[in-house]
Every structure is written in structure tokens, then in C-alpha cells.
Design a protein around this motif. Structure first.
Motif, PDB file in Angstrom:
ATOM      1  N   ALA A  24     -20.287 -69.881  13.801  1.00 23.82           N
ATOM      2  CA  ALA A  24     -20.524 -68.640  13.170  1.00 23.82           C
ATOM      3  C   ALA A  24     -19.617 -67.581  13.662  1.00 23.82           C
ATOM      4  CB  ALA A  24     -21.989 -68.378  13.999  1.00 23.82           C
ATOM      5  N   SER A  25     -19.427 -66.455  12.920  1.00 30.60           N
ATOM      6  CA  SER A  25     -18.595 -65.476  13.113  1.00 30.60           C
ATOM      7  C   SER A  25     -19.127 -64.008  12.392  1.00 30.60           C
ATOM      8  CB  SER A  25     -17.004 -65.824  12.675  1.00 30.60           C
ATOM      9  OG  SER A  25     -17.213 -65.935  11.390  1.00 30.60           O
ATOM     10  N   GLY A  26     -18.527 -62.983  12.935  1.00 28.96           N
ATOM     11  CA  GLY A  26     -19.048 -61.849  12.174  1.00 28.96           C
ATOM     12  C   GLY A  26     -20.033 -61.119  13.068  1.00 28.96           C
ATOM     13  N   SER A  27     -20.834 -60.565  12.482  1.00 23.62           N
ATOM     14  CA  SER A  27     -21.939 -59.693  12.914  1.00 23.62           C
ATOM     15  C   SER A  27     -23.136 -60.505  13.463  1.00 23.62           C
ATOM     16  CB  SER A  27     -22.528 -58.619  12.349  1.00 23.62           C
ATOM     17  OG  SER A  27     -21.426 -57.551  11.776  1.00 23.62           O
ATOM     18  N   ILE A  28     -22.896 -61.260  14.547  1.00 26.26           N
ATOM     19  CA  ILE A  28     -23.688 -62.443  15.078  1.00 26.26           C
ATOM     20  C   ILE A  28     -24.267 -61.909  16.458  1.00 26.26           C
ATOM     21  CG2 ILE A  28     -22.733 -64.384  13.658  1.00 26.26           C
ATOM     22  CD1 ILE A  28     -21.003 -64.923  16.262  1.00 26.26           C
ATOM     23  N   PHE A  29     -24.721 -60.892  16.521  1.00 29.65           N
ATOM     24  CA  PHE A  29     -25.746 -60.412  17.819  1.00 29.65           C
ATOM     25  C   PHE A  29     -26.824 -60.820  17.716  1.00 29.65           C
ATOM     26  CE2 PHE A  29     -22.072 -57.630  18.691  1.00 29.65           C
ATOM     27  CZ  PHE A  29     -21.798 -56.864  17.090  1.00 29.65           C
ATOM     28  N   SER A  30     -27.386 -61.409  19.228  1.00 26.05           N
ATOM     29  CA  SER A  30     -28.760 -61.791  19.176  1.00 26.05           C
ATOM     30  C   SER A  30     -29.126 -63.222  18.117  1.00 26.05           C
ATOM     31  CB  SER A  30     -29.837 -60.846  19.052  1.00 26.05           C
ATOM     32  OG  SER A  30     -29.636 -59.615  19.871  1.00 26.05           O
ATOM     33  N   ILE A  31     -28.410 -64.157  18.409  1.00 21.16           N
ATOM     34  CA  ILE A  31     -28.617 -65.463  17.521  1.00 21.16           C
ATOM     35  C   ILE A  31     -29.977 -65.974  18.086  1.00 21.16           C
ATOM     36  CG2 ILE A  31     -28.090 -67.868  17.248  1.00 21.16           C
ATOM     37  CD1 ILE A  31     -25.183 -66.798  16.897  1.00 21.16           C
ATOM     38  N   ILE A  32     -30.848 -66.220  17.567  1.00 18.30           N
ATOM     39  CA  ILE A  32     -31.949 -67.096  18.030  1.00 18.30           C
ATOM     40  C   ILE A  32     -32.013 -68.389  18.202  1.00 18.30           C
ATOM     41  CG2 ILE A  32     -34.621 -67.141  17.608  1.00 18.30           C
ATOM     42  CD1 ILE A  32     -34.489 -64.256  16.130  1.00 18.30           C
ATOM     43  N   SER A  33     -31.458 -68.944  16.696  1.00 14.37           N
ATOM     44  CA  SER A  33     -31.554 -70.279  16.794  1.00 14.37           C
ATOM     45  C   SER A  33     -30.199 -70.855  15.638  1.00 14.37           C
ATOM     46  CB  SER A  33     -32.946 -70.943  16.433  1.00 14.37           C
ATOM     47  OG  SER A  33     -32.991 -70.569  15.123  1.00 14.37           O
ATOM     48  N   MET A  34     -29.890 -72.136  15.792  1.00 16.98           N
ATOM     49  CA  MET A  34     -28.945 -72.476  14.906  1.00 16.98           C
ATOM     50  C   MET A  34     -29.279 -74.062  14.454  1.00 16.98           C
ATOM     51  SD  MET A  34     -25.112 -71.179  16.148  1.00 16.98           S
ATOM     52  CE  MET A  34     -24.378 -71.652  14.561  1.00 16.98           C
ATOM     53  N   GLY A  35     -28.907 -74.382  13.524  1.00 13.88           N
ATOM     54  CA  GLY A  35     -29.423 -75.944  13.104  1.00 13.88           C
ATOM     55  C   GLY A  35     -28.902 -76.421  11.885  1.00 13.88           C
ATOM     56  N   TRP A  36     -29.540 -77.403  11.240  1.00 15.63           N
ATOM     57  CA  TRP A  36     -28.931 -77.976  10.137  1.00 15.63           C
ATOM     58  C   TRP A  36     -30.139 -78.534   9.211  1.00 15.63           C
ATOM     59  CZ3 TRP A  36     -23.829 -78.584   9.350  1.00 15.63           C
ATOM     60  CH2 TRP A  36     -23.011 -78.450  10.713  1.00 15.63           C
ATOM     61  N   TYR A  37     -30.016 -78.198   7.927  1.00 16.91           N
ATOM     62  CA  TYR A  37     -30.847 -78.789   6.897  1.00 16.91           C
ATOM     63  C   TYR A  37     -29.960 -79.667   6.076  1.00 16.91           C
ATOM     64  CZ  TYR A  37     -34.917 -75.564   7.436  1.00 16.91           C
ATOM     65  OH  TYR A  37     -36.306 -74.973   7.665  1.00 16.91           O
ATOM     66  N   ARG A  38     -30.791 -80.592   5.279  1.00 13.97           N
ATOM     67  CA  ARG A  38     -30.058 -81.324   4.343  1.00 13.97           C
ATOM     68  C   ARG A  38     -30.673 -81.548   3.029  1.00 13.97           C
ATOM     69  NH1 ARG A  38     -30.754 -87.309   7.195  1.00 13.97           N
ATOM     70  NH2 ARG A  38     -32.897 -87.681   6.763  1.00 13.97           N
ATOM     71  N   GLN A  39     -29.919 -81.594   1.994  1.00 11.39           N
ATOM     72  CA  GLN A  39     -30.602 -81.876   0.471  1.00 11.39           C
ATOM     73  C   GLN A  39     -29.992 -83.224  -0.012  1.00 11.39           C
ATOM     74  OE1 GLN A  39     -30.659 -78.428  -1.694  1.00 11.39           O
ATOM     75  NE2 GLN A  39     -32.391 -79.240  -2.989  1.00 11.39           N
ATOM     76  N   ALA A  40     -31.137 -84.088  -0.208  1.00 11.13           N
ATOM     77  CA  ALA A  40     -30.241 -85.318  -0.780  1.00 11.13           C
ATOM     78  C   ALA A  40     -30.479 -85.006  -2.483  1.00 11.13           C
ATOM     79  CB  ALA A  40     -31.147 -86.472  -0.476  1.00 11.13           C
ATOM     80  N   PRO A  41     -29.739 -85.817  -3.482  1.00 13.18           N
ATOM     81  CA  PRO A  41     -30.085 -85.557  -4.713  1.00 13.18           C
ATOM     82  C   PRO A  41     -31.269 -85.738  -5.333  1.00 13.18           C
ATOM     83  CG  PRO A  41     -27.914 -86.923  -4.329  1.00 13.18           C
ATOM     84  CD  PRO A  41     -28.735 -86.714  -2.987  1.00 13.18           C
ATOM     85  N   GLY A  42     -31.767 -84.677  -6.017  1.00  9.50           N
ATOM     86  CA  GLY A  42     -33.115 -84.731  -6.554  1.00  9.50           C
ATOM     87  C   GLY A  42     -34.309 -84.599  -5.346  1.00  9.50           C
ATOM     88  N   LYS A  43     -33.848 -84.107  -4.267  1.00  6.37           N
ATOM     89  CA  LYS A  43     -35.155 -83.826  -3.335  1.00  6.37           C
ATOM     90  C   LYS A  43     -34.832 -82.444  -2.843  1.00  6.37           C
ATOM     91  CE  LYS A  43     -35.471 -88.544  -1.738  1.00  6.37           C
ATOM     92  NZ  LYS A  43     -35.705 -89.468  -0.444  1.00  6.37           N
ATOM     93  N   GLY A  44     -35.768 -81.931  -2.255  1.00  9.62           N
ATOM     94  CA  GLY A  44     -35.887 -80.660  -1.465  1.00  9.62           C
ATOM     95  C   GLY A  44     -35.013 -80.657  -0.412  1.00  9.62           C
ATOM     96  N   ARG A  45     -34.981 -79.332   0.019  1.00  4.30           N
ATOM     97  CA  ARG A  45     -34.060 -79.231   1.500  1.00  4.30           C
ATOM     98  C   ARG A  45     -35.197 -79.494   2.366  1.00  4.30           C
ATOM     99  NH1 ARG A  45     -30.030 -74.163   2.132  1.00  4.30           N
ATOM    100  NH2 ARG A  45     -29.425 -75.186  -0.055  1.00  4.30           N
ATOM    101  N   GLU A  46     -34.493 -80.232   3.441  1.00  2.00           N
ATOM    102  CA  GLU A  46     -35.430 -80.489   4.511  1.00  2.00           C
ATOM    103  C   GLU A  46     -34.650 -80.292   5.963  1.00  2.00           C
ATOM    104  OE1 GLU A  46     -36.338 -84.719   5.593  1.00  2.00           O
ATOM    105  OE2 GLU A  46     -34.428 -85.426   5.019  1.00  2.00           O
ATOM    106  N   LEU A  47     -35.362 -79.714   6.920  1.00  2.00           N
ATOM    107  CA  LEU A  47     -34.865 -79.406   8.357  1.00  2.00           C
ATOM    108  C   LEU A  47     -34.529 -80.646   9.179  1.00  2.00           C
ATOM    109  CD1 LEU A  47     -34.392 -77.500  10.597  1.00  2.00           C
ATOM    110  CD2 LEU A  47     -36.721 -78.032  11.494  1.00  2.00           C
ATOM    111  N   VAL A  48     -33.168 -80.930   9.428  1.00  2.00           N
ATOM    112  CA  VAL A  48     -32.608 -82.008  10.163  1.00  2.00           C
ATOM    113  C   VAL A  48     -33.010 -81.797  11.764  1.00  2.00           C
ATOM    114  CG1 VAL A  48     -30.719 -83.534  10.730  1.00  2.00           C
ATOM    115  CG2 VAL A  48     -31.154 -82.491   8.523  1.00  2.00           C
TER     116      VAL A  48
END
Length: 116
Positions: A24-48
Motif C-alpha cells: 500500500a502507498s499514498g495517503s495511508i494514515f491509520s490503516i485498520i486492516s488489510m487482507g484478501w478476497y477472491r472471486q472465482a469464475p461465475g461466483k461472488g467475491r469471498e473473504l479469504v
């Protein structure tokens, strides 16, 4: 503005490993959390997986014991170590960060393909 740059995706055989990175770069003051989602073909985005500033982590049941999320606060970078990958892990993986009073930002996505 906030920029998230992902790297580390690719093609891997079942049972293999990959490590994703997101800086992450730029105006990144006070980051609360970071993480990853994924989206498979034909499916919704899910938290990994997600990690908050204190180091507490959260994983999808489908990846527990196989994936590990970690973070370098000094570099504002989050990592996702993915082991024992399976074809059902094939998806576009999106990095995100939640910033205090500013909301959520997304990376451009990186393709992970698990296939023999």
C-alpha cells in the motif's frame, strides 16, 4: 489517494504453493486492516483472510490450515502464503485495506490458477 499493488499470482500444480504480496502507498494514515478476497469464475467475491493492526487474523474456513496471512507494518505490505493449493482455489485474488474514516480500497487483482 491510496494505491495497492499486488504481485505473486500465477499458475501452480495442485499441492503447490504461492505467495501473494500487496504493498500500500499514498495517503495511508491509520490503516485498520488489510487482507484478501477472491472471486472465482461465475461466483461472488469471498473473504479469504484478513489481518488487523494488532496482528489478529481471520480466515475463511476453506483455507484454514493451508493459508497464512502476515503483515509488515513498516512497509505497509500484506502477504498471503498459500500452501497445499487445490483447483478450487483458482480465482482472481484482490487485496484490500480499510483505512480509518476513509473506507476500503482495492488492488487490481492477481490471477491464481491451480491446475495440472
Amino acid at each position: 489517494q491510496v494505491q495497492l499493488v499486488e504481485s505473486g499470482g500465477g499458475l501452480v500444480q495442485p499441492g503447490g504453493s504461492l505467495r501473494l504480496s500487496c504493498a500500500a502507498s499514498g495517503s495511508i494514515f491509520s490503516i485498520i486492516s488489510m487482507g484478501w478476497y477472491r472471486q472465482a469464475p461465475g461466483k461472488g467475491r469471498e473473504l479469504v483472510a484478513a489481518i488487523i493492526t494488532t496482528g489478529s487474523t481471520n480466515y475463511a474456513d476453506s483455507v484454514k490450515g493451508r493459508f497464512t496471512i502476515s503483515r509488515d507494518n513498516a512497509k505497509n505490505t500484506v502477504y498471503l502464503q498459500m500452501n497445499s493449493l487445490q483447483p478450487e482455489d483458482t480465482a482472481v485474488y484482490y487485496c484490500f485495506t480499510n483505512i480509518h474514516l476513509r473506507g476500503r480500497y482495492w488492488g487490481q487483482g492477481t490471477q491464481v490458477t491451480v491446475s495440472s
